[in-house]
Scaffold this motif. Structure first.
Motif, short mmCIF file in Angstrom:
data_model
loop_
_atom_site.label_atom_id
_atom_site.label_comp_id
_atom_site.label_asym_id
_atom_site.label_seq_id
_atom_site.Cartn_x
_atom_site.Cartn_y
_atom_site.Cartn_z
N PHE A 1 12.40 0.63 -0.42
CA PHE A 1 13.37 -0.14 0.91
C PHE A 1 14.40 1.51 1.67
O PHE A 1 14.55 2.09 0.66
N PHE A 2 14.16 1.59 2.13
CA PHE A 2 15.72 2.90 2.80
C PHE A 2 16.39 1.86 3.55
O PHE A 2 16.56 1.39 4.32
N VAL A 3 17.97 2.78 2.98
CA VAL A 3 19.14 1.66 2.85
C VAL A 3 20.35 2.89 3.33
O VAL A 3 20.72 3.19 3.23
N ILE A 4 20.36 1.86 5.40
CA ILE A 4 21.66 3.39 5.72
C ILE A 4 22.75 2.13 5.67
O ILE A 4 22.59 0.93 7.26
N ASP A 5 23.62 1.90 5.57
CA ASP A 5 25.00 1.08 5.96
C ASP A 5 24.28 -0.05 5.91
O ASP A 5 24.14 -0.85 4.89
N ASN A 6 24.09 -1.01 7.22
CA ASN A 6 23.78 -2.02 7.50
C ASN A 6 22.49 -2.23 8.43
O ASN A 6 22.01 -3.47 8.81
N ILE A 7 21.72 -1.11 7.73
CA ILE A 7 20.38 -1.19 7.99
C ILE A 7 20.08 -1.08 7.09
O ILE A 7 20.02 -0.45 6.47
N CYS A 8 18.53 -1.58 6.91
CA CYS A 8 17.45 -1.29 5.74
C CYS A 8 15.99 -2.10 5.99
O CYS A 8 15.96 -3.03 7.39
N ILE A 9 14.97 -0.65 5.94
CA ILE A 9 13.68 -0.53 6.93
C ILE A 9 12.73 -1.16 5.26
O ILE A 9 13.35 -0.13 4.06
N MET A 10 12.09 -1.74 5.22
CA MET A 10 11.50 -1.89 4.51
C MET A 10 9.92 -1.83 4.61
O MET A 10 9.69 -1.04 5.70
N SER A 11 9.58 -1.11 3.63
CA SER A 11 7.75 -0.41 3.74
C SER A 11 6.35 -0.66 2.63
O SER A 11 7.45 -0.14 2.24
N ARG A 12 5.23 -1.39 3.08
CA ARG A 12 4.96 -1.52 2.00
C ARG A 12 3.94 0.13 1.64
O ARG A 12 4.20 1.25 2.92
N LEU A 13 4.06 0.21 0.42
CA LEU A 13 3.51 1.87 0.37
C LEU A 13 1.67 1.77 0.23
O LEU A 13 0.86 0.74 0.50
N ILE A 14 1.06 3.27 0.00
CA ILE A 14 0.23 3.28 0.75
C ILE A 14 0.11 3.44 -0.05
O ILE A 14 0.08 4.40 -1.29
N ALA A 15 -1.64 2.79 -1.56
CA ALA A 15 -2.09 2.94 -2.09
C ALA A 15 -2.96 3.79 -2.28
O ALA A 15 -3.71 4.36 -0.73
N GLY A 16 -3.50 4.73 -3.40
CA GLY A 16 -4.53 5.60 -3.41
C GLY A 16 -3.50 7.14 -3.83
O GLY A 16 -2.19 6.73 -4.12
N GLN A 17 -4.37 8.00 -4.13
CA GLN A 17 -3.92 9.06 -4.70
C GLN A 17 -4.35 9.84 -3.60
O GLN A 17 -4.95 10.53 -3.19
N PHE A 18 -2.98 10.85 -3.44
CA PHE A 18 -2.47 11.88 -2.59
C PHE A 18 -3.26 13.07 -2.79
O PHE A 18 -3.08 13.33 -4.14
N PRO A 19 -4.09 13.67 -2.09
CA PRO A 19 -4.63 15.06 -2.50
C PRO A 19 -4.38 16.14 -2.97
O PRO A 19 -2.69 16.11 -2.18
N ASP A 20 -4.69 16.57 -3.57
CA ASP A 20 -3.97 18.65 -4.22
C ASP A 20 -3.49 19.24 -3.00
O ASP A 20 -4.18 19.69 -3.16
N TYR A 21 -2.64 18.85 -2.81
CA TYR A 21 -2.30 20.32 -1.60
C TYR A 21 -2.80 21.96 -1.50
O TYR A 21 -2.94 22.65 -1.10
N ARG A 22 -2.50 22.15 -3.21
CA ARG A 22 -2.14 23.35 -3.82
C ARG A 22 -3.75 24.24 -3.60
O ARG A 22 -3.82 25.07 -2.89
#
Length: 370
Positions: A226-247
């Protein structure tokens, strides 16, 4: 429900909330905006079940209540109403809502409010608090690299990590390009964070964030953010899984390096984009002593542009996707860019001069002949 509120403020909230309305969804309710009044507050929300927005504003409440109205009609209506106070009355007996302005009115058919999905609640304490300007700047440097290919979900988002020392990292990749931004937080988070947030969510958040020191409050649960800015709340489901090692994709050695003006290179790349084959989007750059040369030809025509640059190493010809190249340059705040090349077919690194917080990796495309 019966409320009274200024058209201008109502319209501002409607235009924000409608961004989460489901597109082409078989459930009619998800194409609606949900209006709920309680204790002289209006709660306006929308969701596609993966992504949602809830906005709040003070109103004059005559009767508390709720309704769900098709968003496309509400958003169009509010852009055309006069700037006066709007009376909004809902008749739950037939699910109609009347918008009264002066001596005129519009009636819209809706749906039962109690069938609309309940907006999820978030924890009492935020996981992370950060100035809006800092989060917005970080997003600018990475979100362009998010993939749009649905068969690889982990690449459809930005991997956001915060370690115990307060280092926040954002990384995105579509396997042909990668963007990374890191910086230290003034206030460490309450817990270590490692999440993948959909690019769609972050693109909408970017538009709402202000370039100010006002705080952005971030709440993380097991499968939502959840991202909350003053009077606005943005909700999002997270993406499941393992992000690859960018290095593993960052080159260890480089054949040559150039330093040149971002604006001059961007202007040249945008001119080249007018002529490139739209099916391939590839243009060539010859890296050489004292400069760079952009060149290629298509059935449309040909181009050659000479650009001054500081150069070290061996000369090299590399083909890049021109759209990806432009995206990287637009994300750079510095006046100059450093480009490090590891080979004709190997990843190249682009970063701003005098700022080691972020960089991008581009995988070369197949070059064209002159």
């Amino acid at each position: 429900m019966h409320i009274i509120a200024p058209r201008e403020k109502l319209n501002s909230l409607v235009q924000i909330a409608q961004k989460a309305v489901a597109q082409r969804n078989p459930m009619p309710l998800l194409s609606c905006l949900h209006f709920e009044s309680k204790d002289n507050l209006l709660f306006l929300s929308s969701t596609d079940l993966e992504f949602g927005i809830r906005c709040t504003m003070p109103v004059t409440t005559v009767i508390d209540g709720a309704t769900a109205i098709p968003a496309k009609y509400v958003t169009s209506l509010f852009t055309r109403l006069p700037d006066v106070d709007i009376n909004i009355k809902c008749d739950i007996s037939n699910n109609t809502t009347t918008f009264i302005y002066g001596d005129s009115e519009v009636v819209l058919n809706g749906y039962p409010a109690d069938e609309f999905p309940i907006f999820p609640s978030f924890p009492d304490k935020p996981t992370l608090v950060i100035p809006q300007v800092e989060f917005k700047n970080m997003l600018k440097h990475v979100v362009f690299a998010v993939s749009n290919e649905e068969h690889r979900p982990v690449f459809n988002g930005v991997n956001i990590q915060v370690d115990q020392d307060g280092m926040i990292s954002m990384v995105a990749t579509d396997t042909r390009r990668l963007a990374l931004c890191q910086q230290h937080l003034d206030t460490p988070p309450s817990q270590i964070i490692n999440i993948i947030v959909p690019g769609k969510t972050l693109n909408e958040l970017f538009k709402i964030l202000e370039s100010t020191d006002d705080k952005l409050f971030i709440y993380v649960t097991e499968n939502k953010v959840f991202f909350v800015i003053d009077n606005i709340c943005i909700m999002s489901r997270l993406i499941a899984g393992q992000f690859p090692d960018y290095r593993i994709v960052i080159p260890e050695n480089y054949i040559c390096e150039v330093r040149t003006s971002v604006s001059e290179l961007l202007d040249a790349a945008e001119r080249a984009s007018l002529l490139v084959n739209t099916k391939r989007n590839v243009f060539n750059i010859h890296f050489k002593p004292n400069g760079m040369m952009i060149y290629f030809y298509t059935e449309t025509g040909r181009i050659r542009e000479e650009i001054d640059a500081n150069f070290t190493g061996d000369s090299l010809d590399v083909g890049f996707n021109v759209r990806f190249f432009i995206d990287v340059l637009k994300s750079i705040d510095s006046e100059e860019v450093i480009i490090k090349l590891s080979g004709q077919d190997s990843p190249s690194l682009l970063r701003p001069v005098d700022d080691d917080r972020y960089f991008s990796i581009l995988v070369p495309a197949v070059s064209q002949g002159e």
